[in-house]
Design an enzyme around this catalytic site. Structure first.
Site, PDB file in Angstrom:
ATOM      1  N   LYS A   1     -22.310  24.968 -12.566  1.00 36.00           N
ATOM      2  CA  LYS A   1     -21.443  25.110 -13.741  1.00 36.00           C
ATOM      3  C   LYS A   1     -20.100  25.712 -13.338  1.00 36.00           C
ATOM      4  O   LYS A   1     -19.933  26.255 -12.259  1.00 36.00           O
ATOM      5  CB  LYS A   1     -22.082  26.048 -14.777  1.00 36.00           C
TER       6      LYS A   1
ATOM      7  N   SER B   1     -24.149  17.392 -16.495  1.00 39.04           N
ATOM      8  CA  SER B   1     -23.351  18.416 -17.169  1.00 39.04           C
ATOM      9  C   SER B   1     -21.967  18.604 -16.558  1.00 39.04           C
ATOM     10  O   SER B   1     -21.116  19.253 -17.149  1.00 39.04           O
ATOM     11  CB  SER B   1     -24.093  19.755 -17.183  1.00 39.04           C
TER      12      SER B   1
END
Length: 197
Positions: A156, A119
């Site tokens: 993230k 990600s």
């Protein structure tokens, strides 16, 4: 050489930094004062460090010690973090890895996590990389963080707008996650990435 306890590691780092600054090692009393323990407690830490092979001392001589194995720039690798869907982090001490001192911020703890997932590939953080995390419980918008939500950890980009937090992947194939700010716990900020070639 055997593993150190957290306190022994802190004492050893203090000794190394004291020697760098002053040109000679600290006394037992200086160690005791720094860690708010008795001189006997400081002496026991020195005995343990000597038995484990991290320092050498000359009996009967104050300040007669030298560091034989440095741990100052060694950072614990404590498991994996998912760079994808949020998953339970696997946390256990795997190893200590030496990192360049320029990556370490004075006054902060640091740890390494192995990245699983893709990600964060647009930030050049890939599956298998080690991310160096500076332990802190806050973040600024745009920081790459290790964050815990409902007991699960993810890697993230962090953005906060009022009472909402967005945890945004750096992969256009994946969607951001949104949470109330009180549900997100920042574990630390990414300050380095290490990769084997």
């Amino acid at each position: 050489m055997k593993d150190l306890t957290a306190k022994q590691r802190s004492v050893l780092i203090f000794i190394e930094e004291f020697i760098e600054k002053n040109g000679y090692p600290p006394s037992v009393r200086e160690i005791a004062r720094r860690f708010r323990i008795t001189p006997r407690g400081a002496q026991l830490h020195l005995v343990a460090l000597e038995k484990k092979g991290y320092i050498e001392r000359k009996n009967g001589k104050p300040r007669a010690m030298r560091v034989t194995k440095s741990v100052k720039n060694r950072v614990p690798l404590i498991g994996e973090i998912r760079a994808g869907e949020k998953k339970e982090a696997i946390e256990y001490l795997e190893d200590y890895i030496e990192v360049p001192g320029s990556f370490l911020s004075s006054g902060y703890e640091h740890f390494l996590l192995r990245v699983k997932g893709e990600s964060m590939i647009e930030e050049h953080i890939c599956d298998g990389d080690l991310v160096l995390i500076r332990r802190q419980d806050w973040a600024q918008n745009g920081d790459i963080v290790a964050a815990m939500v409902e007991g699960e950890v993810t890697l993230k980009k962090f953005f906060q707008r009022g009472e909402m937090v967005e945890l945004r992947p750096a992969n256009k194939e994946m969607s951001p996650m949104f949470f109330r700010a009180d549900r997100v716990k920042i574990l630390g900020k990414v300050v380095g990435v290490f990769r084997k070639i």
